[in-house]
Write a protein that holds these residues in place. Sequence first.
Motif, mmCIF file in Angstrom:
data_model
loop_
_atom_site.group_PDB
_atom_site.id
_atom_site.type_symbol
_atom_site.label_atom_id
_atom_site.label_comp_id
_atom_site.label_asym_id
_atom_site.label_seq_id
_atom_site.Cartn_x
_atom_site.Cartn_y
_atom_site.Cartn_z
ATOM 1 N N ASP A 247 10.070 9.612 0.674
ATOM 2 C CA ASP A 247 9.728 9.997 -0.699
ATOM 3 C C ASP A 247 8.698 11.109 -0.718
ATOM 4 O OD1 ASP A 247 11.367 7.990 -1.710
ATOM 5 O OD2 ASP A 247 9.747 6.537 -1.948
ATOM 6 N N ASP A 248 7.854 11.143 0.324
ATOM 7 C CA ASP A 248 6.743 12.089 0.369
ATOM 8 C C ASP A 248 6.558 12.551 1.806
ATOM 9 O OD1 ASP A 248 3.811 12.960 0.546
ATOM 10 O OD2 ASP A 248 4.014 12.590 -1.601
ATOM 11 N N LEU A 287 12.102 6.075 4.332
ATOM 12 C CA LEU A 287 10.795 5.503 4.013
ATOM 13 C C LEU A 287 10.591 5.712 2.515
ATOM 14 C CD1 LEU A 287 8.798 6.824 7.088
ATOM 15 C CD2 LEU A 287 10.156 4.729 6.853
ATOM 16 N N THR A 288 10.810 4.644 1.739
ATOM 17 C CA THR A 288 11.013 4.872 0.318
ATOM 18 C C THR A 288 10.710 3.650 -0.534
ATOM 19 O OG1 THR A 288 12.688 5.501 -1.321
ATOM 20 C CG2 THR A 288 13.459 4.279 0.591
ATOM 21 N N ASP A 289 10.266 3.921 -1.746
ATOM 22 C CA ASP A 289 10.204 2.921 -2.805
ATOM 23 C C ASP A 289 11.327 3.135 -3.820
ATOM 24 O OD1 ASP A 289 7.943 1.468 -2.009
ATOM 25 O OD2 ASP A 289 6.595 2.969 -2.859
ATOM 26 N N GLN A 290 12.084 4.226 -3.655
ATOM 27 C CA GLN A 290 13.052 4.646 -4.666
ATOM 28 C C GLN A 290 14.489 4.347 -4.265
ATOM 29 O OE1 GLN A 290 11.640 5.696 -7.503
ATOM 30 N NE2 GLN A 290 9.668 5.479 -6.465
ATOM 31 N N ALA A 306 12.645 1.312 4.926
ATOM 32 C CA ALA A 306 11.374 0.628 5.125
ATOM 33 C C ALA A 306 10.374 1.152 4.102
ATOM 34 C CB ALA A 306 10.858 0.857 6.549
ATOM 35 N N ASP A 307 9.228 0.512 4.070
ATOM 36 C CA ASP A 307 8.151 0.908 3.172
ATOM 37 C C ASP A 307 7.683 2.334 3.502
ATOM 38 O OD1 ASP A 307 5.982 -0.493 1.234
ATOM 39 O OD2 ASP A 307 4.979 0.929 2.569
ATOM 40 N N PRO A 308 7.272 3.096 2.491
ATOM 41 C CA PRO A 308 6.764 4.449 2.778
ATOM 42 C C PRO A 308 5.636 4.474 3.806
ATOM 43 C CG PRO A 308 7.108 4.195 0.423
ATOM 44 C CD PRO A 308 7.319 2.846 1.034
ATOM 45 N N GLY A 309 4.896 3.368 3.936
ATOM 46 C CA GLY A 309 3.800 3.313 4.900
ATOM 47 C C GLY A 309 4.208 2.803 6.264
ATOM 48 N N TYR A 310 5.481 2.823 6.585
ATOM 49 C CA TYR A 310 5.983 2.323 7.870
ATOM 50 C C TYR A 310 5.181 2.891 9.039
ATOM 51 C CZ TYR A 310 9.399 1.345 11.608
ATOM 52 O OH TYR A 310 10.026 0.918 12.758
ATOM 53 N N ASP A 315 -0.363 -1.068 10.652
ATOM 54 C CA ASP A 315 -0.839 -2.440 10.867
ATOM 55 C C ASP A 315 -0.330 -3.404 9.800
ATOM 56 O OD1 ASP A 315 -2.178 -1.627 13.121
ATOM 57 O OD2 ASP A 315 -4.126 -1.441 12.127
ATOM 58 N N LYS A 316 0.049 -2.900 8.635
ATOM 59 C CA LYS A 316 0.522 -3.760 7.552
ATOM 60 C C LYS A 316 2.044 -3.854 7.491
ATOM 61 C CE LYS A 316 -3.497 -2.830 4.611
ATOM 62 N NZ LYS A 316 -3.955 -2.315 3.281
ATOM 63 N N GLN A 317 2.734 -3.227 8.443
ATOM 64 C CA GLN A 317 4.188 -3.156 8.366
ATOM 65 C C GLN A 317 4.897 -3.976 9.432
ATOM 66 O OE1 GLN A 317 5.642 -1.655 5.787
ATOM 67 N NE2 GLN A 317 3.574 -1.188 5.055
ATOM 68 N N ALA A 318 4.170 -4.781 10.191
ATOM 69 C CA ALA A 318 4.794 -5.517 11.294
ATOM 70 C C ALA A 318 5.982 -6.381 10.876
ATOM 71 C CB ALA A 318 3.739 -6.369 12.005
ATOM 72 N N PRO A 319 5.947 -7.101 9.748
ATOM 73 C CA PRO A 319 7.073 -7.995 9.433
ATOM 74 C C PRO A 319 8.426 -7.308 9.310
ATOM 75 C CG PRO A 319 5.153 -8.626 8.147
ATOM 76 C CD PRO A 319 4.808 -7.344 8.838
ATOM 77 N N GLY A 320 8.475 -6.004 9.097
ATOM 78 C CA GLY A 320 9.760 -5.322 8.988
ATOM 79 C C GLY A 320 10.177 -4.558 10.222
#
Length: 646
Positions: A247-248, A287-290, A306-310, A315-320
């Motif tokens: 997205d960015d 890497l997107t919210d859209q 995945a989340d844009p912050g992959y 550190d906050k993306q481990a579960p995916g």
Amino acid sequence: MKWKTMVAVRCVYATAGLGMVVAIGPVPVAHADVPAPADVAYPGTIRLAVDATDLDHRIFRVHEEIPVAAGPLTLLYPQWLPGNHAPRGPLDKLAGLAISGNGQPIAWKRDPVEVHAFHIDVPQGVSKLSIDFEFLSPQDSSQGRVVMTPDMLNLQWNTVALYPAGYYAHGITIAASARLPQGWQFGGALEVAAGESPNAIGTDGAVKFKPVAFSTLVDSPLFAGRHFKRVELADGKVPVHLNIVADDAKSLDIKPAQLKAHQDLVAQARKLYGSQHYDHYDFLLALTDQLGGIGLEHHRSSENSADPGYFTDWDKQAPGRDLLAHEYTHSWNGKFRRGADLTTPNFNVPMQGSLLWVYEGQTQYWGFVLAARSGLWSAEQARDAIALVAATYADNRPGFAWRDVQDTTNDPIVAQRRPLPYRNYQMSEDYYSAGQLIWLAVDAKLRELTHDKRSLDDFARAFFGVDDGSYVVKTYAFDDVAGTLNGVAPYDWAKFLHERVDAHAPPLDGLAASGWKLVYTDEPGAFQKTAEANRKTLDYSASLGLVVSSKDGKVADVRWDGPAFKAGLAPTSTLVAVNGREFKPERLKDAITAAKGPGAPVELLVKNGDEYKTVRVDYHGGLKYPHLERIVGTPDRLNAILAPRR
């Protein structure tokens, strides 16, 4: 497929206590004049051009040219989609269909039974059909998965193509091109046409691809976007690339250690299987919210989101981070080796998924293992992830009272991944995670039988690693699976597998056989905290028997016959207050703690529709968060499984 069946029907009506028999018939119950597929080549090459530049309206405009001969012809829109294991072709999004020949319109008629089929009569003198239509992609998630945004798109060829009935998909040759928004870049497994630069868009905004079999085209989607990065995960004779759209632009920032973990994923998979069934492989990662979420396998690529912050919020993306490992494994398990009843000649022949507990279950297992072996997860994170899976089956699958894992292989067709009111009781596609636990049990048993000299790694190499370099699908049946296991370590594997796949009990024995046990404490581990924070949920399924949104108190799940269920709670209701005070996540947690032992029940004010009521949940066991704990004096097989191969 041809059915022309007529039956007489007798209907009985009760009128004023008098049984009345009314004969109605003959009644046509089916009339599908769709030619069955034959393994012969379709004459000529189909040309397909897709204009994907209308970002404002999210419309894909399609022009197709099909060489034909005069006479009846049936065109099909793909219905049964590989990886979906179900008839989920988005036919409702097709609009504006117009067919012509020699500049003159040709009438078409939809089959009244096989609604994905369109019948036409090709006039004399017409040797090529021109077909135009639009694929009206979803504007938001209520209409289906979003595949086009202002910054990226996901072009799945099955959504934008009609193909002739009567042929195997691999016998139809198609030359495709796609017009993309100006300045965008793309990634995918398709190779560009001769004379074109790799991954380049022509001056007219179009990229032209080499002609391929229609089966290969459908198996080779594109990701394209304004913000794009392509990195090498493996070079040499068999390259692997990670193609990222975002997205960015800032989401594309990959640190060296993060890149190395993805490179090690490829290396560890190659060590595991000892083969490759592709000449190059392309991870597609959004890497997107859209864009709509996806994880879908293909032979030489995979679609992932995945989340844009992959990368930037690593550190906050481990579960995916097991997703890429899972989809990559499918190149071997699911694409190269595939259950025989999932292997169909074209995309409109029904599939069956009797061996999805191998196709998806073992892939789920290797997804976790390869995530750990590559460094995408630490060993502790992998154990915490396994603890969450084990807890689901220890405490939150009462549906085993009436179903087994084998029956859930029908769920892609039965439920088609629609939301369910009581998933824990109804169950749905449990062949994934319950299958994962079955394969943990198999791995532990192989190690036990061979005094830890052989393992499921040896099965993977023997079963999926054969015919190195071959792209030809190699099907299998249950006996092939059991027979290969027997070649690794002699045992009654058919009985072992059936005792778990067909049982009305969760397959939890592999955990103890691996040297670990499931325990509960009153504090979640870091992995679970992160998972709950990312999903914005509070998981009290092992205690109160419910999962609730941390954002607004909406109940996402209630365990069948659990404490919350018995108190009268149902999914989609909302927690308004806890013990007389406004709902807040910490207040619910504190209330569960306060009710432990001889404490008072947890009192909840619940909104269900327009009704408000107070319920008292008679639960006194305190907070319960799952963890794995070593069984003293036993071999630690789990950590041996998770350790990287050198």
